[in-house]
Write an enzyme that holds these catalytic residues in place. Structure first.
Site, PDB file in Angstrom:
ATOM      1  N   ASP A   1       2.816  -4.668   8.051  1.00 22.03           N
ATOM      2  CA  ASP A   1       1.629  -3.837   7.906  1.00 22.03           C
ATOM      3  C   ASP A   1       0.415  -4.767   7.973  1.00 22.03           C
ATOM      4  O   ASP A   1       0.100  -5.472   7.015  1.00 22.03           O
ATOM      5  CB  ASP A   1       1.705  -3.103   6.554  1.00 22.03           C
ATOM      6  CG  ASP A   1       0.409  -2.383   6.213  1.00 22.03           C
ATOM      7  OD1 ASP A   1      -0.527  -2.417   7.029  1.00 22.03           O
ATOM      8  OD2 ASP A   1       0.346  -1.785   5.120  1.00 22.03           O
TER       9      ASP A   1
ATOM     10  N   GLN B   1      -4.764  -5.128   6.780  1.00 17.92           N
ATOM     11  CA  GLN B   1      -5.795  -5.990   6.176  1.00 17.92           C
ATOM     12  C   GLN B   1      -5.756  -7.418   6.732  1.00 17.92           C
ATOM     13  O   GLN B   1      -6.377  -8.322   6.176  1.00 17.92           O
ATOM     14  CB  GLN B   1      -5.612  -6.053   4.653  1.00 17.92           C
ATOM     15  CG  GLN B   1      -5.761  -4.725   3.951  1.00 17.92           C
ATOM     16  CD  GLN B   1      -7.180  -4.184   3.978  1.00 17.92           C
ATOM     17  OE1 GLN B   1      -8.137  -4.907   4.236  1.00 17.92           O
ATOM     18  NE2 GLN B   1      -7.311  -2.897   3.708  1.00 17.92           N
TER      19      GLN B   1
ATOM     20  N   CYS C   1      -4.672   2.511  -3.833  1.00 20.41           N
ATOM     21  CA  CYS C   1      -3.415   2.952  -3.181  1.00 20.41           C
ATOM     22  C   CYS C   1      -2.290   1.928  -3.332  1.00 20.41           C
ATOM     23  O   CYS C   1      -1.459   1.764  -2.427  1.00 20.41           O
ATOM     24  CB  CYS C   1      -3.617   3.272  -1.702  1.00 20.41           C
ATOM     25  SG  CYS C   1      -4.755   4.619  -1.429  1.00 20.41           S
TER      26      CYS C   1
ATOM     27  N   LYS D   1     -10.493  -0.479  10.354  1.00 23.38           N
ATOM     28  CA  LYS D   1     -10.568  -1.686   9.508  1.00 23.38           C
ATOM     29  C   LYS D   1     -10.927  -2.912  10.348  1.00 23.38           C
ATOM     30  O   LYS D   1     -11.017  -4.008   9.841  1.00 23.38           O
ATOM     31  CB  LYS D   1      -9.219  -1.944   8.832  1.00 23.38           C
ATOM     32  CG  LYS D   1      -8.663  -0.742   8.109  1.00 23.38           C
ATOM     33  CD  LYS D   1      -8.567  -0.957   6.641  1.00 23.38           C
ATOM     34  CE  LYS D   1      -7.710   0.112   6.038  1.00 23.38           C
ATOM     35  NZ  LYS D   1      -8.203   0.629   4.794  1.00 23.38           N
TER      36      LYS D   1
ATOM     37  N   HIS E   1       0.874  -1.177   0.000  1.00 20.65           N
ATOM     38  CA  HIS E   1       0.000   0.000   0.000  1.00 20.65           C
ATOM     39  C   HIS E   1       0.908   1.222   0.000  1.00 20.65           C
ATOM     40  O   HIS E   1       2.020   1.182   0.548  1.00 20.65           O
ATOM     41  CB  HIS E   1      -0.841  -0.052   1.280  1.00 20.65           C
ATOM     42  CG  HIS E   1      -1.916   0.978   1.364  1.00 20.65           C
ATOM     43  ND1 HIS E   1      -1.673   2.268   1.763  1.00 20.65           N
ATOM     44  CD2 HIS E   1      -3.248   0.902   1.132  1.00 20.65           C
ATOM     45  CE1 HIS E   1      -2.810   2.947   1.775  1.00 20.65           C
ATOM     46  NE2 HIS E   1      -3.782   2.139   1.389  1.00 20.65           N
TER      47      HIS E   1
HETATM   48  N1  PMP Z   1      -1.897  -0.703   4.626  1.00 19.46           N
HETATM   49  C1  PMP Z   1      -2.859  -1.379   4.006  1.00 19.46           C
HETATM   50  C2  PMP Z   1      -2.574  -2.736   3.483  1.00 19.46           C
HETATM   51  C3  PMP Z   1      -4.124  -0.806   3.848  1.00 19.46           C
HETATM   52  O1  PMP Z   1      -5.087  -1.477   3.214  1.00 19.46           O
HETATM   53  C4  PMP Z   1      -4.353   0.489   4.344  1.00 19.46           C
HETATM   54  C5  PMP Z   1      -5.704   1.166   4.168  1.00 19.46           C
HETATM   55  N2  PMP Z   1      -6.310   0.956   2.933  1.00 19.46           N
HETATM   56  C6  PMP Z   1      -3.317   1.144   5.001  1.00 19.46           C
HETATM   57  C7  PMP Z   1      -2.103   0.524   5.131  1.00 19.46           C
HETATM   58  C8  PMP Z   1      -3.488   2.512   5.568  1.00 19.46           C
HETATM   59  O2  PMP Z   1      -4.466   2.521   6.554  1.00 19.46           O
HETATM   60  P1  PMP Z   1      -5.050   3.903   7.101  1.00 19.46           P
HETATM   61  O3  PMP Z   1      -5.480   4.695   5.911  1.00 19.46           O
HETATM   62  O4  PMP Z   1      -6.183   3.493   7.965  1.00 19.46           O
HETATM   63  O5  PMP Z   1      -3.945   4.559   7.854  1.00 19.46           O
END
Ligand code: PMP
Length: 416
Positions: A210, A213, A374, A236, A133
């Site tokens: 990270d 997910q 993203c 999430k 991401h």
């Molecule tokens: N890492 C992953 C794999 C994500 O899916 C996301 C959110 N789509 C993030 C990081 C960032 O999370 P946040 O926008 O809640 O900080």
């Protein structure tokens, strides 16, 4: 409260009952029952989480850690008890290894800045992967720029799995940290994080995972994974927005300098010199999102009440059923076909633009996400701009997957 017996039956989870816990799901969009398949972007909130937030603002609101008065002491207790809940959920060794942040992005930025300041020098290297991401790319790029370090990237195969042999080749004496996504938000791939950590540790290199997910799909044991950092966002995992977690091994967090200065993170402030507070407060400058933190605690209680294994088993059924259904559609191309994955379906339909598919699904009351999610560099691997993504949660049903299938068939006909 929940029927958690017999994990082999879908009814083990009692989806009807669970759906009633989520007020948002109980509505119509354009005159039809809403089908919410955008859970990788954010999950819906159970009533217990909504209620506790309401109750906290109505009855308990006061700043944490600062007052000797009743309300402040009460809310501080609740805040610190949420820290314990997160510690238990992650099986972290120490309570002070749990830092509350504003989200996964914030958590990664803290490590990228703070770890960078402490350990990274010119020509050092940071390893990430092709499926990250943007939150797990850009902070490292910024740190590399600041420090004159380099970013190295592990590629993937076409199924969306990391090439571990390549990883073993690029790791070397200049590598300072490995930062890898646990579950890809675009493909659903579950990465072999334990193995990735073991390889890095053989070379004395710390690893950040990270977990944005991963955390919502089953139990996570940071001691078993043996990662050095693990991050996730509250929103999430069926909790509130604007709050997240950074787990870090005590050793690193002790050594790393604070990321931000301000109230709550100090021991003593003098104009000549300031000393910092102990962990975890050293990394929690300013008033934290204490209501959000307590809300995350309530969400974790809710999930453990349902049973993380029940969630995992049920979501596997959704994954298998959805995969069979969607791949039965001619001219649907699925991206992310790893052996080990969560129930995320990224796809293109014929050569219809994803945005058009998303718009039409919306008019049929099905909420999906379209675009790059993203992960722009990931889509470069497949030489496409992005996908249509249906990401499911344990409150989704097989019938909803049937509706998606029928809707996609309809769209195909419209474009013929
Ligand atoms: N890492 C992953 C794999 C994500 O899916 C996301 C959110 N789509 C993030 C990081 C960032 O999370 P946040 O926008 O809640 O900080």
């Amino acid at each position: 409260m929940y029927e958690t017996k017999n994990t082999h039956k879908i009814s083990a989870l009692n989806v009807t009952k669970i759906r009633n816990d989520f007020p948002v799901l109980n509505q119509e969009v354009y005159g039809k029952a809403l089908i919410y398949f955008d859970n990788a972007a954010t999950t819906q909130k159970p009533r217990v989480v909504i209620d506790i937030i309401n109750k906290l603002y109505s009855e308990h609101n006061s700043n944490v850690h600062r007052g000797v008065h009743y309300l402040s002491e009460q809310i501080t207790k609740m805040y610190e008890s949420a820290r314990k809940k997160v510690q238990d959920y992650l099986n972290a060794r120490y309570n002070h290894e749990i830092i509350f942040t504003s989200g996964a992005t914030d958590s990664i930025n803290i490590v990228a800045y703070s770890f960078g300041e402490a350990y990274v020098k010119k020509n050092d290297e940071i390893i990430i992967s092709e499926m990250e991401h943007h939150s797990n790319i850009v902070p490292w790029q910024m740190m590399c720029k600041r420090k004159g370090a380099k970013l190295k990237v592990i590629s993937i195969n076409n199924k969306g799995e990391l090439l571990l042999d390549e990883y073993k080749k690029i790791i070397n004496s200049r590598t300072k940290l490995v930062a890898i996504v646990h579950v890809s938000n675009s493909l659903g791939t579950i990465n072999p994080v334990k193995e990735i950590v073991a390889i890095a540790h053989k070379n004395n290199i710390p690893v950040l995972i990270d977990g944005a997910q991963a955390i919502q799909h089953g139990s996570i044991d940071v001691q078993d994974i043996d990662c050095d950092f693990y991050v996730f966002s509250g929103h999430k995992i069926y909790g509130p927005t604007g709050v997240g977690v950074l787990y870090g091994k005590e050793r690193w967090l002790q050594e790393m300098p604070p990321y931000q200065g301000g109230g709550d993170m100090i021991e003593r402030v003098r104009f000549e010199r300031t000393t910092y507070d102990e962990l975890p407060f050293k990394f929690e400058a300013g008033t934290p999102n204490y209501i959000g933190v307590i809300g995350v605690g309530a969400a974790l209680d809710y999930l453990t009440g349902i049973g993380l294994d029940n969630i995992k088993n049920y979501e596997k059924k959704l994954l298998d059923y959805g995969t069979a259904k969607l791949t039965a559609l001619n001219e649907l191309k699925l991206y992310g076909t790893a052996e080990n994955k969560t129930c995320i379906f990224s796809f293109l339909l014929n050569n219809i633009h994803p945005y058009d598919v998303g718009m039409l699904l919306d008019k049929m009351s099905i909420a999906v996400r379209t675009g790059h999610h993203c992960t722009q560099p990931l889509w470069e691997h497949y030489k496409i701009e992005g996908s249509i993504r249906a990401s499911l949660a344990f409150y989704n049903t097989l019938e909803e997957i049937d509706s998606l299938y029928e809707a996609l068939k309809k769209i195909q006909k419209m474009f013929k």
